[in-house]
Write a protein that holds these residues in place. Structure first.
Motif, PDB file in Angstrom:
ATOM      1  N   TYR A 105      -7.711  42.419  16.454  1.00  0.00           N
ATOM      2  CA  TYR A 105      -8.335  41.494  15.495  1.00  0.00           C
ATOM      3  C   TYR A 105      -7.817  40.074  15.705  1.00  0.00           C
ATOM      4  CZ  TYR A 105      -9.729  39.312  11.109  1.00  0.00           C
ATOM      5  OH  TYR A 105     -10.262  38.465  10.171  1.00  0.00           O
ATOM      6  N   LYS A 106      -6.491  39.965  15.908  1.00  0.00           N
ATOM      7  CA  LYS A 106      -5.892  38.641  16.155  1.00  0.00           C
ATOM      8  C   LYS A 106      -6.553  37.997  17.368  1.00  0.00           C
ATOM      9  CE  LYS A 106      -1.154  38.552  14.429  1.00  0.00           C
ATOM     10  NZ  LYS A 106       0.255  38.633  14.766  1.00  0.00           N
ATOM     11  N   GLN A 107      -6.733  38.811  18.382  1.00  0.00           N
ATOM     12  CA  GLN A 107      -7.348  38.319  19.617  1.00  0.00           C
ATOM     13  C   GLN A 107      -8.780  37.837  19.340  1.00  0.00           C
ATOM     14  OE1 GLN A 107      -5.728  37.981  22.715  1.00  0.00           O
ATOM     15  NE2 GLN A 107      -7.562  36.697  22.923  1.00  0.00           N
ATOM     16  N   ALA A 108      -9.503  38.632  18.551  1.00  0.00           N
ATOM     17  CA  ALA A 108     -10.890  38.250  18.224  1.00  0.00           C
ATOM     18  C   ALA A 108     -10.911  36.931  17.451  1.00  0.00           C
ATOM     19  CB  ALA A 108     -11.550  39.361  17.409  1.00  0.00           C
ATOM     20  N   LEU A 109      -9.943  36.760  16.557  1.00  0.00           N
ATOM     21  CA  LEU A 109      -9.864  35.505  15.804  1.00  0.00           C
ATOM     22  C   LEU A 109      -9.562  34.332  16.729  1.00  0.00           C
ATOM     23  CD1 LEU A 109      -7.900  36.275  12.493  1.00  0.00           C
ATOM     24  CD2 LEU A 109     -10.300  35.627  12.722  1.00  0.00           C
ATOM     25  N   GLN A 110      -8.607  34.563  17.638  1.00  0.00           N
ATOM     26  CA  GLN A 110      -8.252  33.480  18.570  1.00  0.00           C
ATOM     27  C   GLN A 110      -9.458  33.099  19.426  1.00  0.00           C
ATOM     28  OE1 GLN A 110      -4.746  35.368  20.074  1.00  0.00           O
ATOM     29  NE2 GLN A 110      -3.368  33.927  19.036  1.00  0.00           N
ATOM     30  N   ASP A 111     -10.207  34.119  19.871  1.00  0.00           N
ATOM     31  CA  ASP A 111     -11.401  33.841  20.682  1.00  0.00           C
ATOM     32  C   ASP A 111     -12.412  33.020  19.877  1.00  0.00           C
ATOM     33  OD1 ASP A 111     -10.224  35.249  22.659  1.00  0.00           O
ATOM     34  OD2 ASP A 111     -11.395  37.098  22.346  1.00  0.00           O
ATOM     35  N   TYR A 112     -12.576  33.424  18.607  1.00  0.00           N
ATOM     36  CA  TYR A 112     -13.547  32.735  17.754  1.00  0.00           C
ATOM     37  C   TYR A 112     -13.154  31.272  17.529  1.00  0.00           C
ATOM     38  CZ  TYR A 112     -15.902  31.365  13.400  1.00  0.00           C
ATOM     39  OH  TYR A 112     -16.619  30.691  12.441  1.00  0.00           O
ATOM     40  N   TYR A 113     -11.871  31.052  17.243  1.00  0.00           N
ATOM     41  CA  TYR A 113     -11.439  29.699  16.873  1.00  0.00           C
ATOM     42  C   TYR A 113     -11.178  28.793  18.083  1.00  0.00           C
ATOM     43  CZ  TYR A 113     -10.970  30.758  11.892  1.00  0.00           C
ATOM     44  OH  TYR A 113     -11.226  31.061  10.586  1.00  0.00           O
ATOM     45  N   LYS A 114     -11.020  29.411  19.263  1.00  0.00           N
ATOM     46  CA  LYS A 114     -10.643  28.619  20.440  1.00  0.00           C
ATOM     47  C   LYS A 114     -11.618  27.454  20.666  1.00  0.00           C
ATOM     48  CE  LYS A 114      -9.952  31.300  23.831  1.00  0.00           C
ATOM     49  NZ  LYS A 114      -9.548  32.301  24.757  1.00  0.00           N
ATOM     50  N   THR A 115     -12.899  27.764  20.592  1.00  0.00           N
ATOM     51  CA  THR A 115     -13.904  26.727  20.860  1.00  0.00           C
ATOM     52  C   THR A 115     -14.037  25.746  19.697  1.00  0.00           C
ATOM     53  OG1 THR A 115     -15.544  28.226  19.986  1.00  0.00           O
ATOM     54  CG2 THR A 115     -15.301  28.187  22.380  1.00  0.00           C
TER      55      THR A 115
END
Ligand code: ATP
Ligand code: MG
Length: 457
Positions: free
Chosen positions: A203-213
């Protein structure tokens, strides 16, 4: 400044005026002031505090919690290990110092870590589980002071140690809901699951992916959180971060089987008792030790003031070096709850008026009055007095203001005669009674007036 230093300063400043007279110049002393973010709880406020404390005790008893109080000071590393080094509390809110023995200590910023330490240290694992503990005391956080946010504040706190089942989460949420209902405060219960060590990393990874851009849109704090603690971005109060969170991935979609079952079970139990709650996918809480269930109680005018918060912390005890002990707890902000009670003008019991006022006239009767006061008090009669006041009028004025039922007047003449005047404050009728029998006489009259005199054995 001690008196002697003050005196000394006075003397040092002694000077001669033009006429040769000694002039004393006293240095202006600035009165001490409250430390920022701290507050005094004045006598006028205690009826609210006593009321809430009484409620907490009543609920603790009903739900079989026992009281524990741990020290306000603990080793700093207890909190850094328990709460997490990237949390706001540990990063910037702890009052920490090194004491004379070179120990690194902190004023406790929350209750759970200290209670978990005590649970391990006192071998509470060997007690029948679960161990249910409650507390009511003060915490310290170096936050920016504002309405409802102080640097020293009180919490009511409930913890259940040693119970993995969602029954414990359910009971705590029900307790919190019942407490607020009984306080007549409208609240909503916000619930979420933050998963566990198995499912949260994805989930953390998914959040990081979402917020990266979208990094450039995030506030400065959240830019930092993105790397270290992306879950915290979800409950950031900044408008820009709040907007972005609306389309962010949600933890429920990432829960592992065990976490999903736990969450479903909890919601089923709550549905069964028809407790209204709101599923809140953005609820993450500010402490790292939470696993699975997290919840908050929201109230206030806009329904957004967080009055209480808690959750499950299945790994905390083992991470502190104890045996695996799944646990769950919550803390309520006492100042915020009391503020709500006041705003909504919820009546709380105030201390009852004393039963009696003891007035005395002259030095001889004043001397005798001390003994009489003790005799009355031992009989459970609550006596007010104003031994230093001289005139009868001013003493009776006080008696009136206090709302006592009777006043006793012991004057010079009565003292010589071995009598005392009993004055009925409702109608002003006065009677002379034998001083030796006055305690019994007064007691009889108070019982007749249905006063709540205590029976003291
Ligand atoms: P918030 O989001 O308001 O900062 P929190 O998540 O930091 O709260 P908890 O650690 O969960 O708060 O503490 C439980 C309750 O204690 C809060 O819901 C709040 O009512 C109260 N509380 C927290 N910090 C303070 C404070 N500085 N002053 C007064 N009450 C507080
Ligand atoms: Mg906080």
């Amino acid at each position: 400044m001690s008196l002697s230093t003050m005196e000394k300063e006075k003397i040092d400043k002694q000077d001669k005026s033009a006429t040769g007279e000694a002039v004393i110049k006293v240095k202006k002393i600035i009165p001490p002031q409250l430390v920022r973010g701290m507050r005094d709880i004045l006598p006028t406020e205690w009826s609210w505090w006593n009321f809430l404390w009484a409620q907490v005790q009543e609920y603790a008893l009903s739900y079989s919690f026992e009281r524990i109080e741990t020290p306000i000071l603990e080793k700093t590393n207890l909190f850094t290990r328990a709460i997490g080094s990237t949390t706001d509390i540990v990063e910037k809110e702890m009052y920490s110092f090194v004491d004379q023995s070179e120990d690194h200590l902190s004023l406790r910023p929350e209750y759970t870590a200290g209670i978990a330490r005590a649970y391990i240290e006192h071998g509470m694992l060997s007690l029948p589980q679960p161990v249910k503990l409650y507390s009511f005391g003060q915490l310290f956080r170096h936050e920016r002071p504002q309405a409802g946010r102080f640097r020293q504040f009180w919490q009511l706190n409930f913890e259940i140690f040693g119970e993995a089942q969602a029954t414990a989460d359910t009971q705590l949420i029900l307790l919190a809901a019942a407490l607020f209902e009984n306080l007549k405060l409208p609240v909503t219960i916000q619930i979420n699951s933050v998963g566990c060590q198995a499912c949260r990393p994805a989930y953390k990874q998914a959040l990081q992916d979402y917020y990266k851009t979208k990094r450039s849109v995030l506030c400065e704090d959240c830019k930092r959180r993105l790397q270290r603690n992306p879950l915290r971005i979800l409950d950031c109060k900044q408008e820009e971060c709040h907007e972005l969170a609306k389309n962010a991935p949600q933890m429920v979609d990432f829960l592992c089987e065990i976490c999903k079952n736990h969450f479903t079970r909890l919601l089923e139990y709550l549905d069964e008792v028809e407790l209204a709650y709101q599923l809140n996918p953005y609820l993450v809480r500010g402490l790292d030790y939470y696993t699975r269930t997290v919840f908050e109680v929201w109230g206030g005018d806009e329904g957004k003031t967080v009055l209480a918060g808690g959750g499950r912390y299945d790994n905390l005890v083992s991470e502190l070096g104890g045996q695996p002990t799944p646990s769950v707890g919550f803390g309520g902000g006492v100042e915020r709850i009391i503020n709500e009670l006041k705003v909504r003008q919820i009546a709380v019991p105030t201390a009852p008026a004393p039963d009696l006022f003891l007035a005395c006239l002259g030095e001889a009767s004043r001397k005798r009055a001390f003994k009489l006061f003790e005799d009355l008090r031992r009989q459970g009669i609550r006596v007010a007095e104003s031994f230093t006041k001289e005139g009868l009028k001013s003493q009776l004025e006080i008696a009136n203001r206090l709302g006592v039922k009777f006043a006793l007047v012991l004057g010079q003449k009565e003292l010589m005669d071995g009598t005392i005047i009993v004055r009925d404050m409702e109608n002003g009728i006065q009677e002379i009674v034998d001083l030796k029998k006055v305690v019994e006489e007064v007691k009889k009259r108070l019982v007749a007036r249905q006063s709540n005199i205590l029976t003291v054995s």
